[in-house]
Design a protein around this motif. Structure first.
Motif, PDB file in Angstrom:
ATOM      1  N   LEU A  28      30.696  33.097  37.071  1.00  0.00           N
ATOM      2  CA  LEU A  28      31.782  32.136  37.334  1.00  0.00           C
ATOM      3  C   LEU A  28      32.160  32.283  38.801  1.00  0.00           C
ATOM      4  N   GLY A  70      33.095  35.165  28.610  1.00  0.00           N
ATOM      5  CA  GLY A  70      33.701  33.974  29.127  1.00  0.00           C
ATOM      6  C   GLY A  70      33.042  32.655  28.679  1.00  0.00           C
ATOM      7  N   ASN A 171      32.741  33.534  22.523  1.00  0.00           N
ATOM      8  CA  ASN A 171      33.938  33.579  23.361  1.00  0.00           C
ATOM      9  C   ASN A 171      34.838  32.392  23.048  1.00  0.00           C
ATOM     10  N   HIS A 241      43.288  37.183  23.840  1.00  0.00           N
ATOM     11  CA  HIS A 241      43.262  36.796  25.264  1.00  0.00           C
ATOM     12  C   HIS A 241      44.660  36.355  25.682  1.00  0.00           C
ATOM     13  N   TYR A 243      46.837  35.135  29.451  1.00  0.00           N
ATOM     14  CA  TYR A 243      47.002  34.998  30.906  1.00  0.00           C
ATOM     15  C   TYR A 243      48.446  34.617  31.198  1.00  0.00           C
ATOM     16  N   ILE A 353      39.989  35.848  39.636  1.00  0.00           N
ATOM     17  CA  ILE A 353      41.210  36.502  39.125  1.00  0.00           C
ATOM     18  C   ILE A 353      41.030  38.024  39.104  1.00  0.00           C
TER      19      ILE A 353
END
Ligand code: AHR
Length: 497
Positions: A28, A70, A171, A241, A243, A353
């Motif tokens: 990525l 991912g 994922n 997960h 964020y 990130i």
């Protein structure tokens, strides 16, 4: 206002699985290409891996790295990344609207893990692919030899099996953005059959089943219950997960967001145990928090990018001091749930990130989030003690009764060391902190350190040395009582022997 934390050697929450300090490298943006891999860079080795990046990763002491995604993995053919590089196809990566050259594939990445002194947490594609590709990659990586896939590995230069232990069954399969997203029943069935076949190839592997891609997904809860009902007997972990964002620029609420992580963990534990009870199973499912971090600074810029570049700069969040404090709070939260969270991956490791950033043909530099992770990963090993903590609290926009001081106490028997990590969320008040440790004798202070005194918005982008861990000279030890003062907006570590 005072805060206190009390713990006893004999009141252990659980041993810390070192994989709680895992991280993540996805194909990525510039994570792989221009990140860990940049042939021609002055520090690159023969294979093209940057040694300066390796050194920074070694400082973080990361024991596990999730790979290759991912979202990317849901469209990935792992076979594209083996064999001679010149024969490898260039493919559209639909997840990140990029072009994947496949210059780095399975062997290259496994070589890199040796330099990085880490293990891989390998994800298989359950988006566009299924049982066959997944069982084949396990055979390729872990079977000693004498079969088509294991002999192909040997032909490609690796005689010994890689013996990869930890595997992810796809994922974020609940997310509409995922290539080949599925309903919980569709995924639960596919994951079950894939898990069975993978474990038939190698019964020593451990498997992570996809939970929801966030606790705010409309199917959260129901998804966990359904996929576990299908796959319970064949998997070892369920994934979470999370964020964090601070678009509202509300610091007190932002720093309280680690509470969300705690609630999320406890909710998912309840579901795992409910399915256990319903099935009458003797087996416990643990958690893999295999993506967690702050992610929002780069979202606007990324939305404007044109597609189909090779290694475009995507998800390059520039972190500030307040982000480092929240990452520190995240680590404390994971540690205080170490009885069920056995794997966690800071998403991600380099450029995307990430705590580590690179400049093409140039330097490597550390983001503010590097520092709490580095201290925790290096010193937070051993057993987490069950703590009784007291702190004044506050209410923020979304959270009630948030303690200003959040802490964890670790007993590292091998090193005969007690380590306390603490964050003070208060924006204006320093907090006296009393640490009362029962059943430890003759304690002495090794060091007390802090990351403090910075503007919440300070980054290390311009001045890479703008932030550093410093000594906190306020801590004193008397008998089994330790006390000191932790500054407003601070990440702290106290080590005792
Ligand atoms: O870490 C970035 C992305 O976030 C991952 O590819 C995906 O799994 C998640 O949505």
């Amino acid at each position: 206002m005072r805060a206190s934390v009390k713990a006893s050697k004999h009141n252990v929450l659980d041993a810390i699985d070192k994989r709680i300090y895992g991280s993540f490298i996805e194909h990525l943006g510039r994570a792989v290409y221009e990140g860990i891999y940049e042939p021609g860079h002055p520090t690159a080795n023969e294979e093209g891996f940057r040694q300066d990046v390796i050194e920074a990763i070694n400082e973080l002491n990361v024991p596990l790295v999730r790979y290759p995604g991912g979202n990317f993995v849901s469209g990935y053919n792992w076979e594209d990344g083996i064999g001679p590089k010149e024969d490898r196809p260039k493919r559209l990566d639909l997840a990140w609207k990029s072009v994947e050259t496949n210059e780095v594939g399975l062997h290259e990445f496994m070589d890199w893990t040796e330099l990085a002194k880490t293990e891989v947490n390998m994800a298989v594609n359950l988006g566009t692919r299924g049982v066959d590709a997944a069982k084949n990659i396990v055979e390729y990586c872990n079977h000693p030899g004498g079969t088509y896939w294991s002999d192909l590995r040997k032909e490609n230069g690796r005689d010994e099996p890689y013996s990869i232990k930890t595997w992810c069954l796809g994922n974020e399969m609940d997310g509409p953005w995922q290539i080949g997203a599925k309903t919980a029943d569709e995924y639960g069935r596919l994951a079950t059959e894939t898990a069975k076949a993978m474990k038939w190839v190698d019964d020593s592997i451990e498997l992570v089943l996809c939970g929801s891609s966030g606790s705010k997904m409309p199917t959260f809860g129901e998804w966990e219950f359904t996929v576990l009902e299908h796959a319970y007997d064949y998997v070892d972990f369920l994934s979470l997960h999370l964020y964090w964002e601070n678009f509202e620029n509300d610091l007190s609420n932002y720093l309280a967001k680690s509470r969300e992580m705690d609630h999320f963990i406890k909710d998912v534990v309840s579901i795992c145990d409910a399915v256990k009870a319903k099935k009458g199973s003797g087996k416990k499912i643990n958690l893999s928090f295999d993506e967690w971090n702050v992610w929002y600074h780069s979202k606007d810029a990324d939305a404007k990018r044109e597609p189909w570049d090779i290694a475009p700069p995507l998800l390059e969040d520039i972190y500030n001091f307040e982000d480092a404090l929240l990452v520190g709070l995240g680590i404390i939260t994971l540690l205080n749930n170490a009885d069920r969270v056995k794997i966690a991956c800071l998403a991600q490791l380099v450029n995307v990130i990430a705590p580590i950033m690179t400049v093409k043909d140039g330097e490597v530099w550390k983001q503010p989030t590097f520092y709490p992770f580095m201290q925790a990963s290096n010193f937070g090993r051993g057993k987490v003690l069950t703590v009784q903590s007291e702190s004044p609290t506050y209410d923020s926009k979304e959270f009630k009764d948030v303690p200003f001081v959040e802490s964890t106490v670790i007993w590292n028997e091998d090193e005969q060391e007690i380590v306390i990590f603490a964050v003070n969320r208060s924006e204006k008040d320093a907090m006296p902190l009393d640490i009362k440790l029962d059943d430890f004798e003759g304690l002495s202070l090794i060091e007390a350190t802090e990351l403090a005194d910075y503007d919440p918005k300070l980054t290390t982008e311009e001045n890479h040395d703008a932030m550093a861990i410093k000594n906190n000279d306020s801590f004193k030890v008397e008998e089994a009582a330790v006390s000191g003062e932790i500054k407003p907006l601070s990440w702290n570590m106290v080590r005792l022997s």
